[in-house]
Design a protein around this motif. Structure first.
Motif, mmCIF file in Angstrom:
data_model
loop_
_atom_site.group_PDB
_atom_site.id
_atom_site.type_symbol
_atom_site.label_atom_id
_atom_site.label_comp_id
_atom_site.label_asym_id
_atom_site.label_seq_id
_atom_site.Cartn_x
_atom_site.Cartn_y
_atom_site.Cartn_z
ATOM 1 N N ILE A 60 0.840 -1.203 0.000
ATOM 2 C CA ILE A 60 0.000 0.000 0.000
ATOM 3 C C ILE A 60 0.873 1.249 0.000
ATOM 4 N N ASN A 61 1.889 1.266 0.844
ATOM 5 C CA ASN A 61 2.757 2.443 0.912
ATOM 6 C C ASN A 61 3.521 2.672 -0.389
ATOM 7 N N LEU A 62 4.003 1.599 -1.023
ATOM 8 C CA LEU A 62 4.693 1.769 -2.303
ATOM 9 C C LEU A 62 3.745 2.302 -3.369
ATOM 10 N N GLY A 63 2.504 1.838 -3.341
ATOM 11 C CA GLY A 63 1.502 2.388 -4.260
ATOM 12 C C GLY A 63 1.240 3.864 -3.991
ATOM 13 N N LEU A 64 1.168 4.230 -2.717
ATOM 14 C CA LEU A 64 0.992 5.642 -2.359
ATOM 15 C C LEU A 64 2.184 6.480 -2.801
ATOM 16 N N GLY A 65 3.385 5.927 -2.684
ATOM 17 C CA GLY A 65 4.587 6.640 -3.111
ATOM 18 C C GLY A 65 4.604 6.879 -4.603
ATOM 19 N N LEU A 66 4.235 5.872 -5.364
ATOM 20 C CA LEU A 66 4.169 6.005 -6.818
ATOM 21 C C LEU A 66 3.137 7.053 -7.206
ATOM 22 N N LEU A 67 1.941 6.952 -6.622
ATOM 23 C CA LEU A 67 0.881 7.925 -6.904
ATOM 24 C C LEU A 67 1.283 9.322 -6.450
ATOM 25 N N GLY A 68 1.825 9.430 -5.240
ATOM 26 C CA GLY A 68 2.242 10.732 -4.717
ATOM 27 C C GLY A 68 3.315 11.378 -5.563
ATOM 28 N N GLY A 69 4.273 10.581 -6.018
ATOM 29 C CA GLY A 69 5.328 11.115 -6.877
ATOM 30 C C GLY A 69 4.777 11.640 -8.187
ATOM 31 N N VAL A 70 3.908 10.867 -8.820
ATOM 32 C CA VAL A 70 3.321 11.287 -10.096
ATOM 33 C C VAL A 70 2.506 12.572 -9.917
ATOM 34 N N LEU A 71 1.721 12.636 -8.855
ATOM 35 C CA LEU A 71 0.867 13.809 -8.645
ATOM 36 C C LEU A 71 1.653 15.067 -8.309
ATOM 37 N N THR A 72 2.820 14.924 -7.700
ATOM 38 C CA THR A 72 3.579 16.117 -7.334
ATOM 39 C C THR A 72 4.279 16.760 -8.524
ATOM 40 N N ASP A 73 4.518 15.986 -9.592
ATOM 41 C CA ASP A 73 5.149 16.571 -10.779
ATOM 42 C C ASP A 73 4.633 15.860 -12.031
ATOM 43 N N LEU A 74 3.524 16.331 -12.538
ATOM 44 C CA LEU A 74 2.894 15.712 -13.705
ATOM 45 C C LEU A 74 3.739 15.859 -14.963
ATOM 46 N N ARG A 75 4.552 16.887 -15.036
ATOM 47 C CA ARG A 75 5.361 17.110 -16.234
ATOM 48 C C ARG A 75 6.466 16.079 -16.377
ATOM 49 N N ARG A 76 6.977 15.593 -15.274
ATOM 50 C CA ARG A 76 8.032 14.570 -15.271
ATOM 51 C C ARG A 76 7.522 13.358 -14.493
#
Length: 136
Positions: A60-76
């Motif tokens: 769950i945490n790794l999924g949150l990390g992946l989602l959180g990373g993508v959402l914080t910088d949509l351009r990259r």
């Protein structure tokens, strides 16, 4: 560039998504804290129930990390997603290591756990971003 300058350059929707992404990282450390049994208001280490298994916590945490990373910088999003994954792995691992031998903790320590745990992810993000833009 400061965080305020970077945040002001985002559109309104990108800013909202970045805030949601940041909350993913806070949620990950919260799941780790609850998993270790810190559930009372006074935060004494009691284990009245099993919140998640260790494997479920990591997934769950790794999924949150992946989602959180993508959402914080949509351009990259690829660089940000991988970096978010590494950051939340650091957060979860450090939270389990640090809190497993503690009987109680102060709320301020959550910030310490997040900051120390995110170091590998932030380092990776900055390195990959520099390498990618040096080539183009």
């Amino acid at each position: 560039m400061t965080v305020e300058e970077r945040f002001s350059q985002l559109s309104k929707i990108e800013g909202i998504l970045a805030i949601i992404g940041a909350l993913c990282f806070v949620t990950a450390v919260s799941f780790s804290i609850v998993h270790l049994g810190f559930v009372n208001e006074v935060q004494h280490h009691t284990k009245p129930f099993q919140f998640l298994t260790r494997e479920q916590l990591w997934l769950i945490n790794l999924g949150l990390g992946l989602l959180g990373g993508v959402l914080t910088d949509l351009r990259r999003f690829i660089i940000a997603g991988i970096s978010g994954l590494i950051a939340v792995a650091g957060i979860t691992g450090f939270a389990i290591f640090y809190l497993s031998w503690r009987a109680d903790f102060m709320s301020l320590e959550i910030i310490i756990i997040i900051c120390i745990g995110m170091i590998p992810g932030l380092f990776l993000y900055n390195s990959l971003k520099k390498q990618f833009y040096a080539r183009h």
